[in-house]
Write a protein that holds these residues in place. Sequence first.
Motif, PDB file in Angstrom:
ATOM      1  N   TRP A   9       0.796  -1.212   0.000  1.00  0.00           N
ATOM      2  CA  TRP A   9       0.000   0.000   0.000  1.00  0.00           C
ATOM      3  C   TRP A   9       0.838   1.276   0.000  1.00  0.00           C
ATOM      4  N   LYS A  10       2.122   1.165   0.332  1.00  0.00           N
ATOM      5  CA  LYS A  10       2.982   2.355   0.393  1.00  0.00           C
ATOM      6  C   LYS A  10       3.176   3.009  -0.973  1.00  0.00           C
ATOM      7  N   TRP A  11       3.005   2.225  -2.024  1.00  0.00           N
ATOM      8  CA  TRP A  11       3.248   2.741  -3.370  1.00  0.00           C
ATOM      9  C   TRP A  11       1.976   2.664  -4.191  1.00  0.00           C
ATOM     10  N   SER A  12       1.645   3.775  -4.832  1.00  0.00           N
ATOM     11  CA  SER A  12       0.407   3.831  -5.593  1.00  0.00           C
ATOM     12  C   SER A  12       0.574   3.316  -7.023  1.00  0.00           C
ATOM     13  N   ALA A  13       1.775   3.404  -7.560  1.00  0.00           N
ATOM     14  CA  ALA A  13       2.017   2.970  -8.942  1.00  0.00           C
ATOM     15  C   ALA A  13       3.480   2.566  -9.089  1.00  0.00           C
ATOM     16  N   SER A  14       3.754   1.896 -10.200  1.00  0.00           N
ATOM     17  CA  SER A  14       5.112   1.392 -10.440  1.00  0.00           C
ATOM     18  C   SER A  14       6.167   2.479 -10.347  1.00  0.00           C
ATOM     19  N   ASP A  15       5.865   3.663 -10.878  1.00  0.00           N
ATOM     20  CA  ASP A  15       6.884   4.717 -10.874  1.00  0.00           C
ATOM     21  C   ASP A  15       7.194   5.236  -9.474  1.00  0.00           C
ATOM     22  N   THR A  16       6.317   4.997  -8.504  1.00  0.00           N
ATOM     23  CA  THR A  16       6.593   5.441  -7.137  1.00  0.00           C
ATOM     24  C   THR A  16       7.601   4.535  -6.429  1.00  0.00           C
ATOM     25  N   VAL A  17       7.865   3.374  -6.999  1.00  0.00           N
ATOM     26  CA  VAL A  17       8.853   2.449  -6.435  1.00  0.00           C
ATOM     27  C   VAL A  17      10.247   2.794  -6.942  1.00  0.00           C
ATOM     28  N   ASN A  18      10.329   3.552  -8.017  1.00  0.00           N
ATOM     29  CA  ASN A  18      11.625   3.841  -8.634  1.00  0.00           C
ATOM     30  C   ASN A  18      12.626   4.465  -7.672  1.00  0.00           C
ATOM     31  N   LYS A  19      12.203   5.440  -6.897  1.00  0.00           N
ATOM     32  CA  LYS A  19      13.136   6.128  -5.998  1.00  0.00           C
ATOM     33  C   LYS A  19      13.693   5.186  -4.929  1.00  0.00           C
ATOM     34  N   PRO A  20      12.854   4.456  -4.168  1.00  0.00           N
ATOM     35  CA  PRO A  20      13.431   3.539  -3.174  1.00  0.00           C
ATOM     36  C   PRO A  20      14.240   2.411  -3.822  1.00  0.00           C
ATOM     37  N   TRP A  21      13.824   1.944  -4.998  1.00  0.00           N
ATOM     38  CA  TRP A  21      14.569   0.909  -5.704  1.00  0.00           C
ATOM     39  C   TRP A  21      15.957   1.412  -6.070  1.00  0.00           C
ATOM     40  N   ARG A  22      16.007   2.587  -6.695  1.00  0.00           N
ATOM     41  CA  ARG A  22      17.308   3.151  -7.089  1.00  0.00           C
ATOM     42  C   ARG A  22      18.190   3.414  -5.875  1.00  0.00           C
ATOM     43  N   LYS A  23      17.581   3.863  -4.785  1.00  0.00           N
ATOM     44  CA  LYS A  23      18.339   4.117  -3.556  1.00  0.00           C
ATOM     45  C   LYS A  23      18.949   2.814  -3.031  1.00  0.00           C
ATOM     46  N   ALA A  24      18.170   1.733  -3.033  1.00  0.00           N
ATOM     47  CA  ALA A  24      18.678   0.443  -2.560  1.00  0.00           C
ATOM     48  C   ALA A  24      19.810  -0.051  -3.452  1.00  0.00           C
ATOM     49  N   VAL A  25      19.654   0.080  -4.751  1.00  0.00           N
ATOM     50  CA  VAL A  25      20.719  -0.352  -5.672  1.00  0.00           C
ATOM     51  C   VAL A  25      21.975   0.476  -5.439  1.00  0.00           C
ATOM     52  N   GLU A  26      21.815   1.777  -5.226  1.00  0.00           N
ATOM     53  CA  GLU A  26      22.962   2.653  -4.966  1.00  0.00           C
ATOM     54  C   GLU A  26      23.665   2.263  -3.665  1.00  0.00           C
ATOM     55  N   ILE A  27      22.904   2.029  -2.609  1.00  0.00           N
ATOM     56  CA  ILE A  27      23.483   1.630  -1.327  1.00  0.00           C
ATOM     57  C   ILE A  27      24.239   0.308  -1.488  1.00  0.00           C
ATOM     58  N   ALA A  28      23.634  -0.642  -2.194  1.00  0.00           N
ATOM     59  CA  ALA A  28      24.269  -1.949  -2.391  1.00  0.00           C
ATOM     60  C   ALA A  28      25.556  -1.814  -3.196  1.00  0.00           C
ATOM     61  N   ARG A  29      25.532  -1.026  -4.240  1.00  0.00           N
ATOM     62  CA  ARG A  29      26.727  -0.815  -5.068  1.00  0.00           C
ATOM     63  C   ARG A  29      27.828  -0.151  -4.235  1.00  0.00           C
ATOM     64  N   ASN A  30      27.479   0.861  -3.459  1.00  0.00           N
ATOM     65  CA  ASN A  30      28.467   1.546  -2.616  1.00  0.00           C
ATOM     66  C   ASN A  30      29.064   0.595  -1.582  1.00  0.00           C
ATOM     67  N   SER A  31      28.245  -0.269  -1.030  1.00  0.00           N
ATOM     68  CA  SER A  31      28.721  -1.269  -0.067  1.00  0.00           C
ATOM     69  C   SER A  31      29.726  -2.204  -0.729  1.00  0.00           C
ATOM     70  N   TYR A  32      29.407  -2.610  -1.946  1.00  0.00           N
ATOM     71  CA  TYR A  32      30.304  -3.483  -2.702  1.00  0.00           C
ATOM     72  C   TYR A  32      31.645  -2.790  -2.968  1.00  0.00           C
ATOM     73  N   VAL A  33      31.588  -1.548  -3.411  1.00  0.00           N
ATOM     74  CA  VAL A  33      32.812  -0.796  -3.707  1.00  0.00           C
ATOM     75  C   VAL A  33      33.660  -0.647  -2.439  1.00  0.00           C
ATOM     76  N   GLU A  34      33.011  -0.333  -1.314  1.00  0.00           N
ATOM     77  CA  GLU A  34      33.734  -0.207  -0.043  1.00  0.00           C
ATOM     78  C   GLU A  34      34.392  -1.528   0.351  1.00  0.00           C
ATOM     79  N   ASP A  35      33.665  -2.640   0.185  1.00  0.00           N
ATOM     80  CA  ASP A  35      34.230  -3.958   0.493  1.00  0.00           C
ATOM     81  C   ASP A  35      35.447  -4.251  -0.380  1.00  0.00           C
ATOM     82  N   CYS A  36      35.358  -3.905  -1.658  1.00  0.00           N
ATOM     83  CA  CYS A  36      36.491  -4.118  -2.569  1.00  0.00           C
ATOM     84  C   CYS A  36      37.691  -3.286  -2.142  1.00  0.00           C
TER      85      CYS A  36
END
Length: 168
Positions: free
Chosen positions: A97-124
Amino acid sequence: PGGRTRRLAPEEERLLLAACDQVSPDALTPLVILALETAMRLGELLALEWRYINFESRVATLPDTKNGEVRYVPLSTRALESLQKVNRNPAHRRVFWKWSASDTVNKPWRKAVEIARNSYVEDCEKRGEKPHDGFLTNLRFHDLRHETTSRFFEGGFNAMEVAIDEDC
């Protein structure tokens, strides 16, 4: 244009889910897990209502799909467990219910991908290794649908068992 062939490596999935936990553990994490376990489209996931989930028979019913037909989606143990983590809101029938449409998920999705990528880079960097350029880059939510379908085939399912529909 040719179809996308982006696959999700196990380490990418692990870091992505950890990042989803940081962004929204009660909504984004279950959404991504359900996508990975069912191959449901984002729109189908966002339209999913609690009344269409049968925990006993382990099936979600999709009454309104892209092709106009009802579809029954088997739910794995992991999918059911992820649904248990969703923050239910009695004022809403929809699971996500937090998201009304597919495009409203884009921001949290992109944020999660960015956090995950940054975590990977830091680990490397900590290990003194150069990060792989393709790790958690060019990843779309819809790629999870393709990843799941590939996993189904790799798990031994045949085309009739996997048949989620040809119009991905």
